[in-house]
Design a protein around this motif. Structure first.
Motif, PDB file in Angstrom:
ATOM      1  N   LYS A 182       0.826  -1.202   0.000  1.00 52.58           N
ATOM      2  CA  LYS A 182       0.000   0.000   0.000  1.00 52.58           C
ATOM      3  C   LYS A 182       0.866   1.259   0.000  1.00 52.58           C
ATOM      4  O   LYS A 182       2.005   1.242   0.473  1.00 52.58           O
ATOM      5  N   SER A 183       0.302   2.314  -0.537  1.00 58.46           N
ATOM      6  CA  SER A 183       0.969   3.608  -0.398  1.00 58.46           C
ATOM      7  C   SER A 183       0.928   4.010   1.071  1.00 58.46           C
ATOM      8  O   SER A 183       0.018   3.630   1.805  1.00 58.46           O
ATOM      9  N   TYR A 184       1.928   4.783   1.464  1.00 59.71           N
ATOM     10  CA  TYR A 184       1.954   5.176   2.878  1.00 59.71           C
ATOM     11  C   TYR A 184       2.678   6.511   3.067  1.00 59.71           C
ATOM     12  O   TYR A 184       3.421   6.962   2.191  1.00 59.71           O
ATOM     13  N   TYR A 185       2.408   7.121   4.198  1.00 62.02           N
ATOM     14  CA  TYR A 185       3.136   8.302   4.657  1.00 62.02           C
ATOM     15  C   TYR A 185       4.028   7.878   5.819  1.00 62.02           C
ATOM     16  O   TYR A 185       3.568   7.187   6.739  1.00 62.02           O
ATOM     17  N   GLU A 186       5.274   8.277   5.754  1.00 58.64           N
ATOM     18  CA  GLU A 186       6.177   8.055   6.887  1.00 58.64           C
ATOM     19  C   GLU A 186       6.354   9.400   7.585  1.00 58.64           C
ATOM     20  O   GLU A 186       6.854  10.353   6.983  1.00 58.64           O
ATOM     21  N   ILE A 187       5.895   9.470   8.828  1.00 64.30           N
ATOM     22  CA  ILE A 187       5.980  10.747   9.547  1.00 64.30           C
ATOM     23  C   ILE A 187       6.993  10.642  10.679  1.00 64.30           C
ATOM     24  O   ILE A 187       7.157   9.594  11.304  1.00 64.30           O
ATOM     25  N   LYS A 188       7.712  11.733  10.880  1.00 63.57           N
ATOM     26  CA  LYS A 188       8.630  11.867  12.008  1.00 63.57           C
ATOM     27  C   LYS A 188       7.959  12.764  13.047  1.00 63.57           C
ATOM     28  O   LYS A 188       7.396  13.817  12.707  1.00 63.57           O
ATOM     29  N   LEU A 189       8.041  12.344  14.292  1.00 71.17           N
ATOM     30  CA  LEU A 189       7.391  13.085  15.365  1.00 71.17           C
ATOM     31  C   LEU A 189       8.354  14.039  16.052  1.00 71.17           C
ATOM     32  O   LEU A 189       9.574  13.842  16.031  1.00 71.17           O
ATOM     33  N   LYS A 190       7.812  15.065  16.678  1.00 67.66           N
ATOM     34  CA  LYS A 190       8.624  15.953  17.502  1.00 67.66           C
ATOM     35  C   LYS A 190       9.047  15.211  18.768  1.00 67.66           C
ATOM     36  O   LYS A 190       8.309  14.373  19.285  1.00 67.66           O
ATOM     37  N   ALA A 191      10.241  15.518  19.251  1.00 70.34           N
ATOM     38  CA  ALA A 191      10.841  14.753  20.355  1.00 70.34           C
ATOM     39  C   ALA A 191       9.950  14.703  21.592  1.00 70.34           C
ATOM     40  O   ALA A 191       9.885  13.678  22.275  1.00 70.34           O
ATOM     41  N   ASP A 192       9.248  15.786  21.877  1.00 72.32           N
ATOM     42  CA  ASP A 192       8.419  15.848  23.094  1.00 72.32           C
ATOM     43  C   ASP A 192       7.269  14.853  23.076  1.00 72.32           C
ATOM     44  O   ASP A 192       6.681  14.575  24.128  1.00 72.32           O
ATOM     45  N   PHE A 193       6.942  14.324  21.898  1.00 68.27           N
ATOM     46  CA  PHE A 193       5.778  13.431  21.776  1.00 68.27           C
ATOM     47  C   PHE A 193       6.181  11.961  21.621  1.00 68.27           C
ATOM     48  O   PHE A 193       5.324  11.118  21.409  1.00 68.27           O
ATOM     49  N   VAL A 194       7.485  11.695  21.722  1.00 73.21           N
ATOM     50  CA  VAL A 194       7.947  10.320  21.542  1.00 73.21           C
ATOM     51  C   VAL A 194       8.082   9.631  22.900  1.00 73.21           C
ATOM     52  O   VAL A 194       9.056   9.810  23.623  1.00 73.21           O
ATOM     53  N   SER A 195       7.055   8.871  23.242  1.00 74.80           N
ATOM     54  CA  SER A 195       7.056   8.037  24.444  1.00 74.80           C
ATOM     55  C   SER A 195       6.018   6.937  24.212  1.00 74.80           C
ATOM     56  O   SER A 195       5.095   7.118  23.406  1.00 74.80           O
ATOM     57  N   PRO A 196       6.147   5.800  24.884  1.00 79.49           N
ATOM     58  CA  PRO A 196       5.188   4.696  24.644  1.00 79.49           C
ATOM     59  C   PRO A 196       3.732   5.103  24.833  1.00 79.49           C
ATOM     60  O   PRO A 196       2.881   4.781  24.008  1.00 79.49           O
TER      61      PRO A 196
END
Length: 292
Positions: free
Chosen positions: A113-127
């Motif tokens: 499938k087509s997809y978007y790969e997104i990178k998150l801002k550091a403050d939002f990276v947690s489980p």
């Protein structure tokens, strides 16, 4: 005889000033490197967090209008740092390169499938935040699934917390020791002039009049030490950048400015307080107590 004694006294005074400045410089270098390590660690942890990606698998046959609407949706999300679109054809080519053969010759149709790969801002990276983010993204009608490497995020978060905790503990302990050493250097410098302090007091000088030159003298020595420590730190950062360009120490002007400003602030505050307390102590002593 008197001239030789005066020269001897001047040499002793210069040696005393030199030892104090060197002590202050070494202590402030330690403080500066600790500050640089803590601040740079925060930047580096943010750098690694922003490498975490979330893959958004899309419904088949999206039109350009729907695709633009989805991109607008992503732009409005505060947690999205960057995004990159990969078509199903490009995904097939990438997968073929990874496995070393064209899998479409066996399957015929492209199942990807087509997809978007997104990178998150550091403050939002947690489980916990990523669980919420993926559920929020999957509510969009054009997205069939939002996926990320959960074990990697768990491991990264755990390691960052562990390293950060011990770094702060080590920095706090060493900073406390550095402040004690700096305070001791100033106290020893004023201790050598205790008889001068008492003589000025005996001839009628006020306490504030006596304290002022000693405080400003110590502050000047502290600022000189701060200047030398800053020059050494910047020089070493320049050398390290040539050996380890990935750290980009000299390019991070904001961190360097905070560290250098902190060094001068610590030098001013500690030398002023230490000299005030040391001078005050000797002002309170009786003449016969100065010998002990």
């Amino acid at each position: 005889m008197s001239k030789s004694f005066e020269k001897y006294q001047k040499r002793r005074l210069k040696a005393s000033y030199l030892s104090v400045v060197l002590s202050i410089t070494l202590v402030l270098m330690l403080v500066g490197f600790l500050g640089l390590a803590v601040l740079k660690y925060s930047k580096l942890s943010g750098y690694f967090k922003e490498k975490i990606s979330v893959t958004l698998y899309l419904k088949n046959n999206l039109s350009e209008t729907e695709k633009k609407g989805l991109e607008k949706f992503l732009k409005e999300k505060e947690f999205v740092n960057t995004y990159h679109f990969v078509s199903k054809d490009q995904a097939a080519k990438d997968f073929s390169k990874e496995i070393g053969e064209d899998f479409l010759t066996f399957l015929g149709d492209n199942p990807l499938k087509s997809y978007y790969e997104i990178k998150l801002k550091a403050d939002f990276v947690s489980p916990s935040q990523l669980i919420f983010i993926t559920k929020d993204l999957e509510k969009n009608a054009y997205i069939t699934e939002a996926a990320y490497d959960a074990p990697l995020v768990d491991l990264l978060t755990k390691n960052i917390k562990t390293i950060g905790f011990w770094l702060l503990v080590g920095a706090s302990v060493l900073s406390f020791i550095a402040v004690l050493l700096l305070n001791s250097s100033i106290r020893l410098s004023i201790y050598s002039k205790r008889f001068t302090i008492k003589t000025m007091q005996m001839v009628g000088a006020t306490k504030s009049f006596i304290r002022k030159p000693f405080i400003w003298g110590s502050v000047r020595l502290g600022l000189l030490g701060a200047f030398l420590a800053s020059v050494i730190i910047l020089t070493l950062c320049y050398k390290v950048d040539h050996k380890l360009p990935v750290l980009s120490l000299m390019e991070d002007v904001e961190v360097l400015a905070i560290v250098i400003g902190g060094i001068f602030a610590v030098a001013f505050v500690i030398t002023a307080i230490s000299s005030f307390l040391a001078t005050q102590r000797f002002l309170r002593l009786k003449t016969d107590q100065l010998y002990f």
